[in-house]
Motif scaffolding. Structure first.
Motif, PDB file in Angstrom:
ATOM      1  N   ALA A 152     -73.695 -56.954  26.786  1.00 27.73           N
ATOM      2  CA  ALA A 152     -72.849 -55.551  26.175  1.00 27.73           C
ATOM      3  C   ALA A 152     -72.696 -54.829  27.645  1.00 27.73           C
ATOM      4  O   ALA A 152     -71.883 -53.876  27.738  1.00 27.73           O
ATOM      5  N   MET A 153     -73.818 -54.373  28.357  1.00 32.67           N
ATOM      6  CA  MET A 153     -74.101 -52.820  29.056  1.00 32.67           C
ATOM      7  C   MET A 153     -73.615 -53.495  30.518  1.00 32.67           C
ATOM      8  O   MET A 153     -72.595 -52.951  30.885  1.00 32.67           O
ATOM      9  N   LEU A 154     -73.349 -54.482  30.872  1.00 33.23           N
ATOM     10  CA  LEU A 154     -72.599 -55.697  31.786  1.00 33.23           C
ATOM     11  C   LEU A 154     -70.701 -54.664  31.475  1.00 33.23           C
ATOM     12  O   LEU A 154     -70.335 -54.557  32.419  1.00 33.23           O
ATOM     13  N   ARG A 159     -66.101 -51.908  32.221  1.00 31.40           N
ATOM     14  CA  ARG A 159     -65.387 -50.652  32.201  1.00 31.40           C
ATOM     15  C   ARG A 159     -65.800 -49.317  32.747  1.00 31.40           C
ATOM     16  O   ARG A 159     -64.110 -49.304  32.976  1.00 31.40           O
ATOM     17  N   ALA A 160     -66.470 -48.556  32.910  1.00 31.19           N
ATOM     18  CA  ALA A 160     -66.756 -47.201  32.891  1.00 31.19           C
ATOM     19  C   ALA A 160     -65.798 -46.988  34.540  1.00 31.19           C
ATOM     20  O   ALA A 160     -65.572 -46.195  34.997  1.00 31.19           O
ATOM     21  N   LEU A 165     -55.494 -49.426  33.902  1.00 29.66           N
ATOM     22  CA  LEU A 165     -53.616 -49.742  33.853  1.00 29.66           C
ATOM     23  C   LEU A 165     -54.101 -50.421  35.757  1.00 29.66           C
ATOM     24  O   LEU A 165     -53.098 -51.494  35.208  1.00 29.66           O
ATOM     25  N   THR A 166     -54.339 -50.407  36.245  1.00 30.49           N
ATOM     26  CA  THR A 166     -54.674 -51.378  37.395  1.00 30.49           C
ATOM     27  C   THR A 166     -55.601 -52.523  38.001  1.00 30.49           C
ATOM     28  O   THR A 166     -55.588 -53.710  38.419  1.00 30.49           O
ATOM     29  N   GLY A 167     -56.546 -52.577  37.123  1.00 27.29           N
ATOM     30  CA  GLY A 167     -57.867 -53.248  37.178  1.00 27.29           C
ATOM     31  C   GLY A 167     -58.277 -52.914  37.912  1.00 27.29           C
ATOM     32  O   GLY A 167     -59.643 -53.378  38.847  1.00 27.29           O
ATOM     33  N   LEU A 168     -58.109 -51.645  38.968  1.00 28.35           N
ATOM     34  CA  LEU A 168     -58.958 -51.817  40.537  1.00 28.35           C
ATOM     35  C   LEU A 168     -60.322 -50.647  40.139  1.00 28.35           C
ATOM     36  O   LEU A 168     -60.361 -50.474  38.858  1.00 28.35           O
ATOM     37  N   ARG A 169     -60.829 -50.141  41.191  1.00 33.52           N
ATOM     38  CA  ARG A 169     -62.173 -49.794  40.690  1.00 33.52           C
ATOM     39  C   ARG A 169     -61.473 -48.086  41.130  1.00 33.52           C
ATOM     40  O   ARG A 169     -59.782 -48.074  41.033  1.00 33.52           O
ATOM     41  N   ASN A 170     -62.379 -47.159  39.775  1.00 33.80           N
ATOM     42  CA  ASN A 170     -61.412 -45.909  39.637  1.00 33.80           C
ATOM     43  C   ASN A 170     -62.601 -44.935  40.565  1.00 33.80           C
ATOM     44  O   ASN A 170     -63.256 -44.710  41.227  1.00 33.80           O
ATOM     45  N   ARG A 171     -62.504 -43.508  40.165  1.00 38.36           N
ATOM     46  CA  ARG A 171     -62.799 -43.114  40.830  1.00 38.36           C
ATOM     47  C   ARG A 171     -64.346 -42.931  40.805  1.00 38.36           C
ATOM     48  O   ARG A 171     -64.863 -42.139  41.636  1.00 38.36           O
ATOM     49  N   ARG A 172     -65.131 -43.174  39.891  1.00 43.62           N
ATOM     50  CA  ARG A 172     -66.410 -43.080  39.651  1.00 43.62           C
ATOM     51  C   ARG A 172     -66.844 -43.968  40.627  1.00 43.62           C
ATOM     52  O   ARG A 172     -67.617 -43.767  40.709  1.00 43.62           O
ATOM     53  N   ALA A 173     -66.027 -44.790  40.072  1.00 41.03           N
ATOM     54  CA  ALA A 173     -66.743 -46.101  41.363  1.00 41.03           C
ATOM     55  C   ALA A 173     -66.737 -45.706  42.773  1.00 41.03           C
ATOM     56  O   ALA A 173     -67.356 -45.990  43.497  1.00 41.03           O
ATOM     57  N   LEU A 174     -65.583 -45.323  43.165  1.00 38.31           N
ATOM     58  CA  LEU A 174     -65.739 -45.113  44.357  1.00 38.31           C
ATOM     59  C   LEU A 174     -66.555 -44.074  45.119  1.00 38.31           C
ATOM     60  O   LEU A 174     -66.893 -44.539  45.930  1.00 38.31           O
ATOM     61  N   ASP A 175     -66.515 -43.167  43.903  1.00 42.47           N
ATOM     62  CA  ASP A 175     -67.649 -42.143  44.618  1.00 42.47           C
ATOM     63  C   ASP A 175     -68.814 -43.138  44.622  1.00 42.47           C
ATOM     64  O   ASP A 175     -69.996 -42.188  45.620  1.00 42.47           O
TER      65      ASP A 175
END
Lengths: 329, 205
Positions: A152-154, A159-160, A165-175
């Motif tokens: 569940a954590m993974l 998700r976080a 929408l695109t399945g790409l990384r998001n801003r948080r992941a990029l940072d």
């Protein structure tokens, strides 16, 4: 006092009664089972068991000298397992050695198919077996819960860090990745990509079409990058790609042009074809001149390169550092 | 309430009536997590609501469901480990009965925070016993019915012929009458100390 043999068998099913002459007089029923039918009574005790701690003993007087001490011994017949022992005088010049499995009881029970009647009812062996089974069951239940929680954590982490929408990384992941790359200190390229004419698609064909375009563009970016590169959507139609170890300007230029070229291909959405393009600004994690930038400064540099690309008339790419003359040769 | 008990309720409903039935009962009980975890704690109210949901969904009295849970605990193949643990109680059914008072203590050896009701065994006449089951504040009311199911299944397991009846509540304790007609009436099931339970093998891997 010498006890009736049935009494001794019931009290100590793993005893060996040794006469003053060193001959085995009697063995308890469980001990006989461990000997696996090897003849016992009448033989010399030293042929049946090898007492090796606290020291090796071969005679009755040696054994009597160790009375009351904890013995370690190995059976010479049958299973040859190591047992704990206690030797005490029988009052008639002989010795009674009582034996026990210790913590090896779990294996002993399995190897010799022992049952609860093989143990004295006062023996804690059965309770120990119970405990081992009960603890294993409880522990397994705990592990099951842990595995589920980890799963569940993974999933939550995934998700976080994902742009839904695109399945790409998001801003948080990029940072997160950017911080790590800067900390590691290797060189890398940061591509800041902004779609051109995206607003028109949204205005003309609606948001659903816009979403489809973003998804198509995301696919192009994933196709043209390597598995270990980071591709993130950080805003409406803004993307960032981190390319680890790729700092060759010629190759980067080629990649940028290819990205723009592929993004410009018409994207069919229902019965219309949507067309967008892209501008790209490129900055480096370890620039040739000046101090290493922080994450924020690096993003700003890529952003100003992007701005220059846009000013050059869109569908262009630009580097943060002006190309040194020697690089052009 | 200990998750092991809540989880048992869920597993019983799932294994007996299917996952869809469980989901329906959980929904009816407004149990949003939809899964009990064996190693977490739950509000007694939540577990009670799920049990009430099962009563409505299955159209069976609460007592019958509780007794079925007891039987399930011993006879279902998913609970072989528990059956084995119960068989450690003694070599025959009478010895097993005499070990019942130790049951809460034994359970706590394995799971320290598992509170089972206090059990007290009295014997009326040869072969006739009375078991008093005193549920604490944190136990599920009606635990005695679960116990009846467990005892019935264990009697079968030992091959004993017994008559069991739940006689209601006396001074806050549920009273169960046990008449042992014959201890080796039928062939019981095997209990081999050496049969290492699958659980242990899994845990080791």
């Amino acid at each position: 006092m010498i006890l009736p043999s049935d009494t001794l068998d019931a009290l100590c099913p793993m005893h060996m009664h040794i006469g003053a002459d060193g001959g085995v007089r009697r063995m308890g029923p469980t001990l006989r089972k461990l000997m696996e039918g090897a003849a016992g009574e009448g033989a010399q005790f030293a042929e049946m068991m090898d007492v090796f701690r606290p020291r090796r003993v071969g005679t009755v007087p040696d054994l009597l000298a160790l009375s009351g001490r904890r013995l370690q011994l190995r059976l010479c017949r049958g299973s040859q397992m190591v047992l704990k022992g206690l030797a005490m005088p029988d009052g008639q010049g002989g010795v009674i050695v009582n034996m026990s499995f210790g913590i090896a009881v779990v294996d002993a029970v399995r190897e010799h198919a022992l049952t609860s009647t093989d143990f004295a009812v006062t023996d804690l062996a059965i309770d120990m077996l119970y405990l081992v089974e009960a603890k294993s069951a409880a522990f397994e239940a705990s592990r099951t819960l842990n595995r589920r929680l980890q799963g569940a954590m993974l999933a939550a982490e995934q998700r976080a860090y994902t742009d839904t929408l695109t399945g790409l990384r998001n801003r948080r992941a990029l940072d997160h990745v950017l911080q790590r790359l800067l900390l590691e200190g290797g060189n890398f390229a940061l591509l800041h990509i902004d779609l051109d004419y995206f607003k028109q698609v949204n205005d003309t064909h609606g948001h659903a079409a816009g979403d489809r375009v973003l998804q198509a563009v995301a696919r192009v970016m994933l196709e043209l990058t390597r598995k270990d590169d980071t591709v993130a959507r950080i805003g409406g139609d803004e993307f960032v790609i981190l390319l680890v170890g790729l700092t060759d300007r010629v190759r980067l230029s080629a990649l940028a042009e290819q990205l723009i070229h592929r993004i410009e291909r018409p994207i069919p959405v229902e019965d219309v074809e949507c067309r967008v393009s892209a501008s790209i600004g490129i900055a480096f994690g370890a620039p040739k001149t000046g101090a290493r930038p922080g994450a924020e400064e690096l993003m700003e540099r890529a952003d100003s390169a992007l701005y220059r690309a846009k000013r050059q008339g869109r569908a262009q790419h630009a580097f943060d550092e002006p190309t040194p003359v020697e690089d052009l040769r | 309430m200990h998750g092991l008990i809540a989880r048992t309720l869920q597993c019983f409903l799932q294994d007996t009536y299917g996952y869809a039935a469980w989901q329906d009962i959980a929904r009816r009980a407004r149990f949003e997590a939809a899964e009990f975890e064996a190693m977490l704690d739950y509000d007694m109210v939540t577990v009670e609501q799920v049990l009430d949901g099962a009563v409505v969904h299955l159209g069976k009295p609460r007592e019958v469901i509780l007794e079925d849970i007891g039987t399930y605990l011993i006879t279902h193949s998913n609970n072989e480990g528990l059956r084995r643990l119960m068989r450690y109680g003694g070599v025959d059914f009478i010895e097993f009965l005499h070990s019942l008072e130790d049951l809460p203590g034994r359970a706590q050896l394995a799971v320290a925070d598992l509170d089972l009701p206090v059990l007290e065994l009295g014997d009326d006449s040869p072969g006739a016993f009375v078991l008093a089951c005193q549920a604490g504040q944190r136990s599920l009311p009606g635990f005695g019915y679960v116990l009846v199911g467990v005892l019935r299944a264990m009697a079968d397991d030992y091959g004993a012929l017994v008559i069991l009846d739940h006689r209601g509540i006396l001074e806050e304790a549920e009273i169960i009458g046990i008449t042992v007609v014959e201890t080796d009436f039928a062939e019981g099931r095997d209990f081999d100390l050496a049969a290492a339970p699958a659980l242990r093998r899994e845990a080791a891997s």
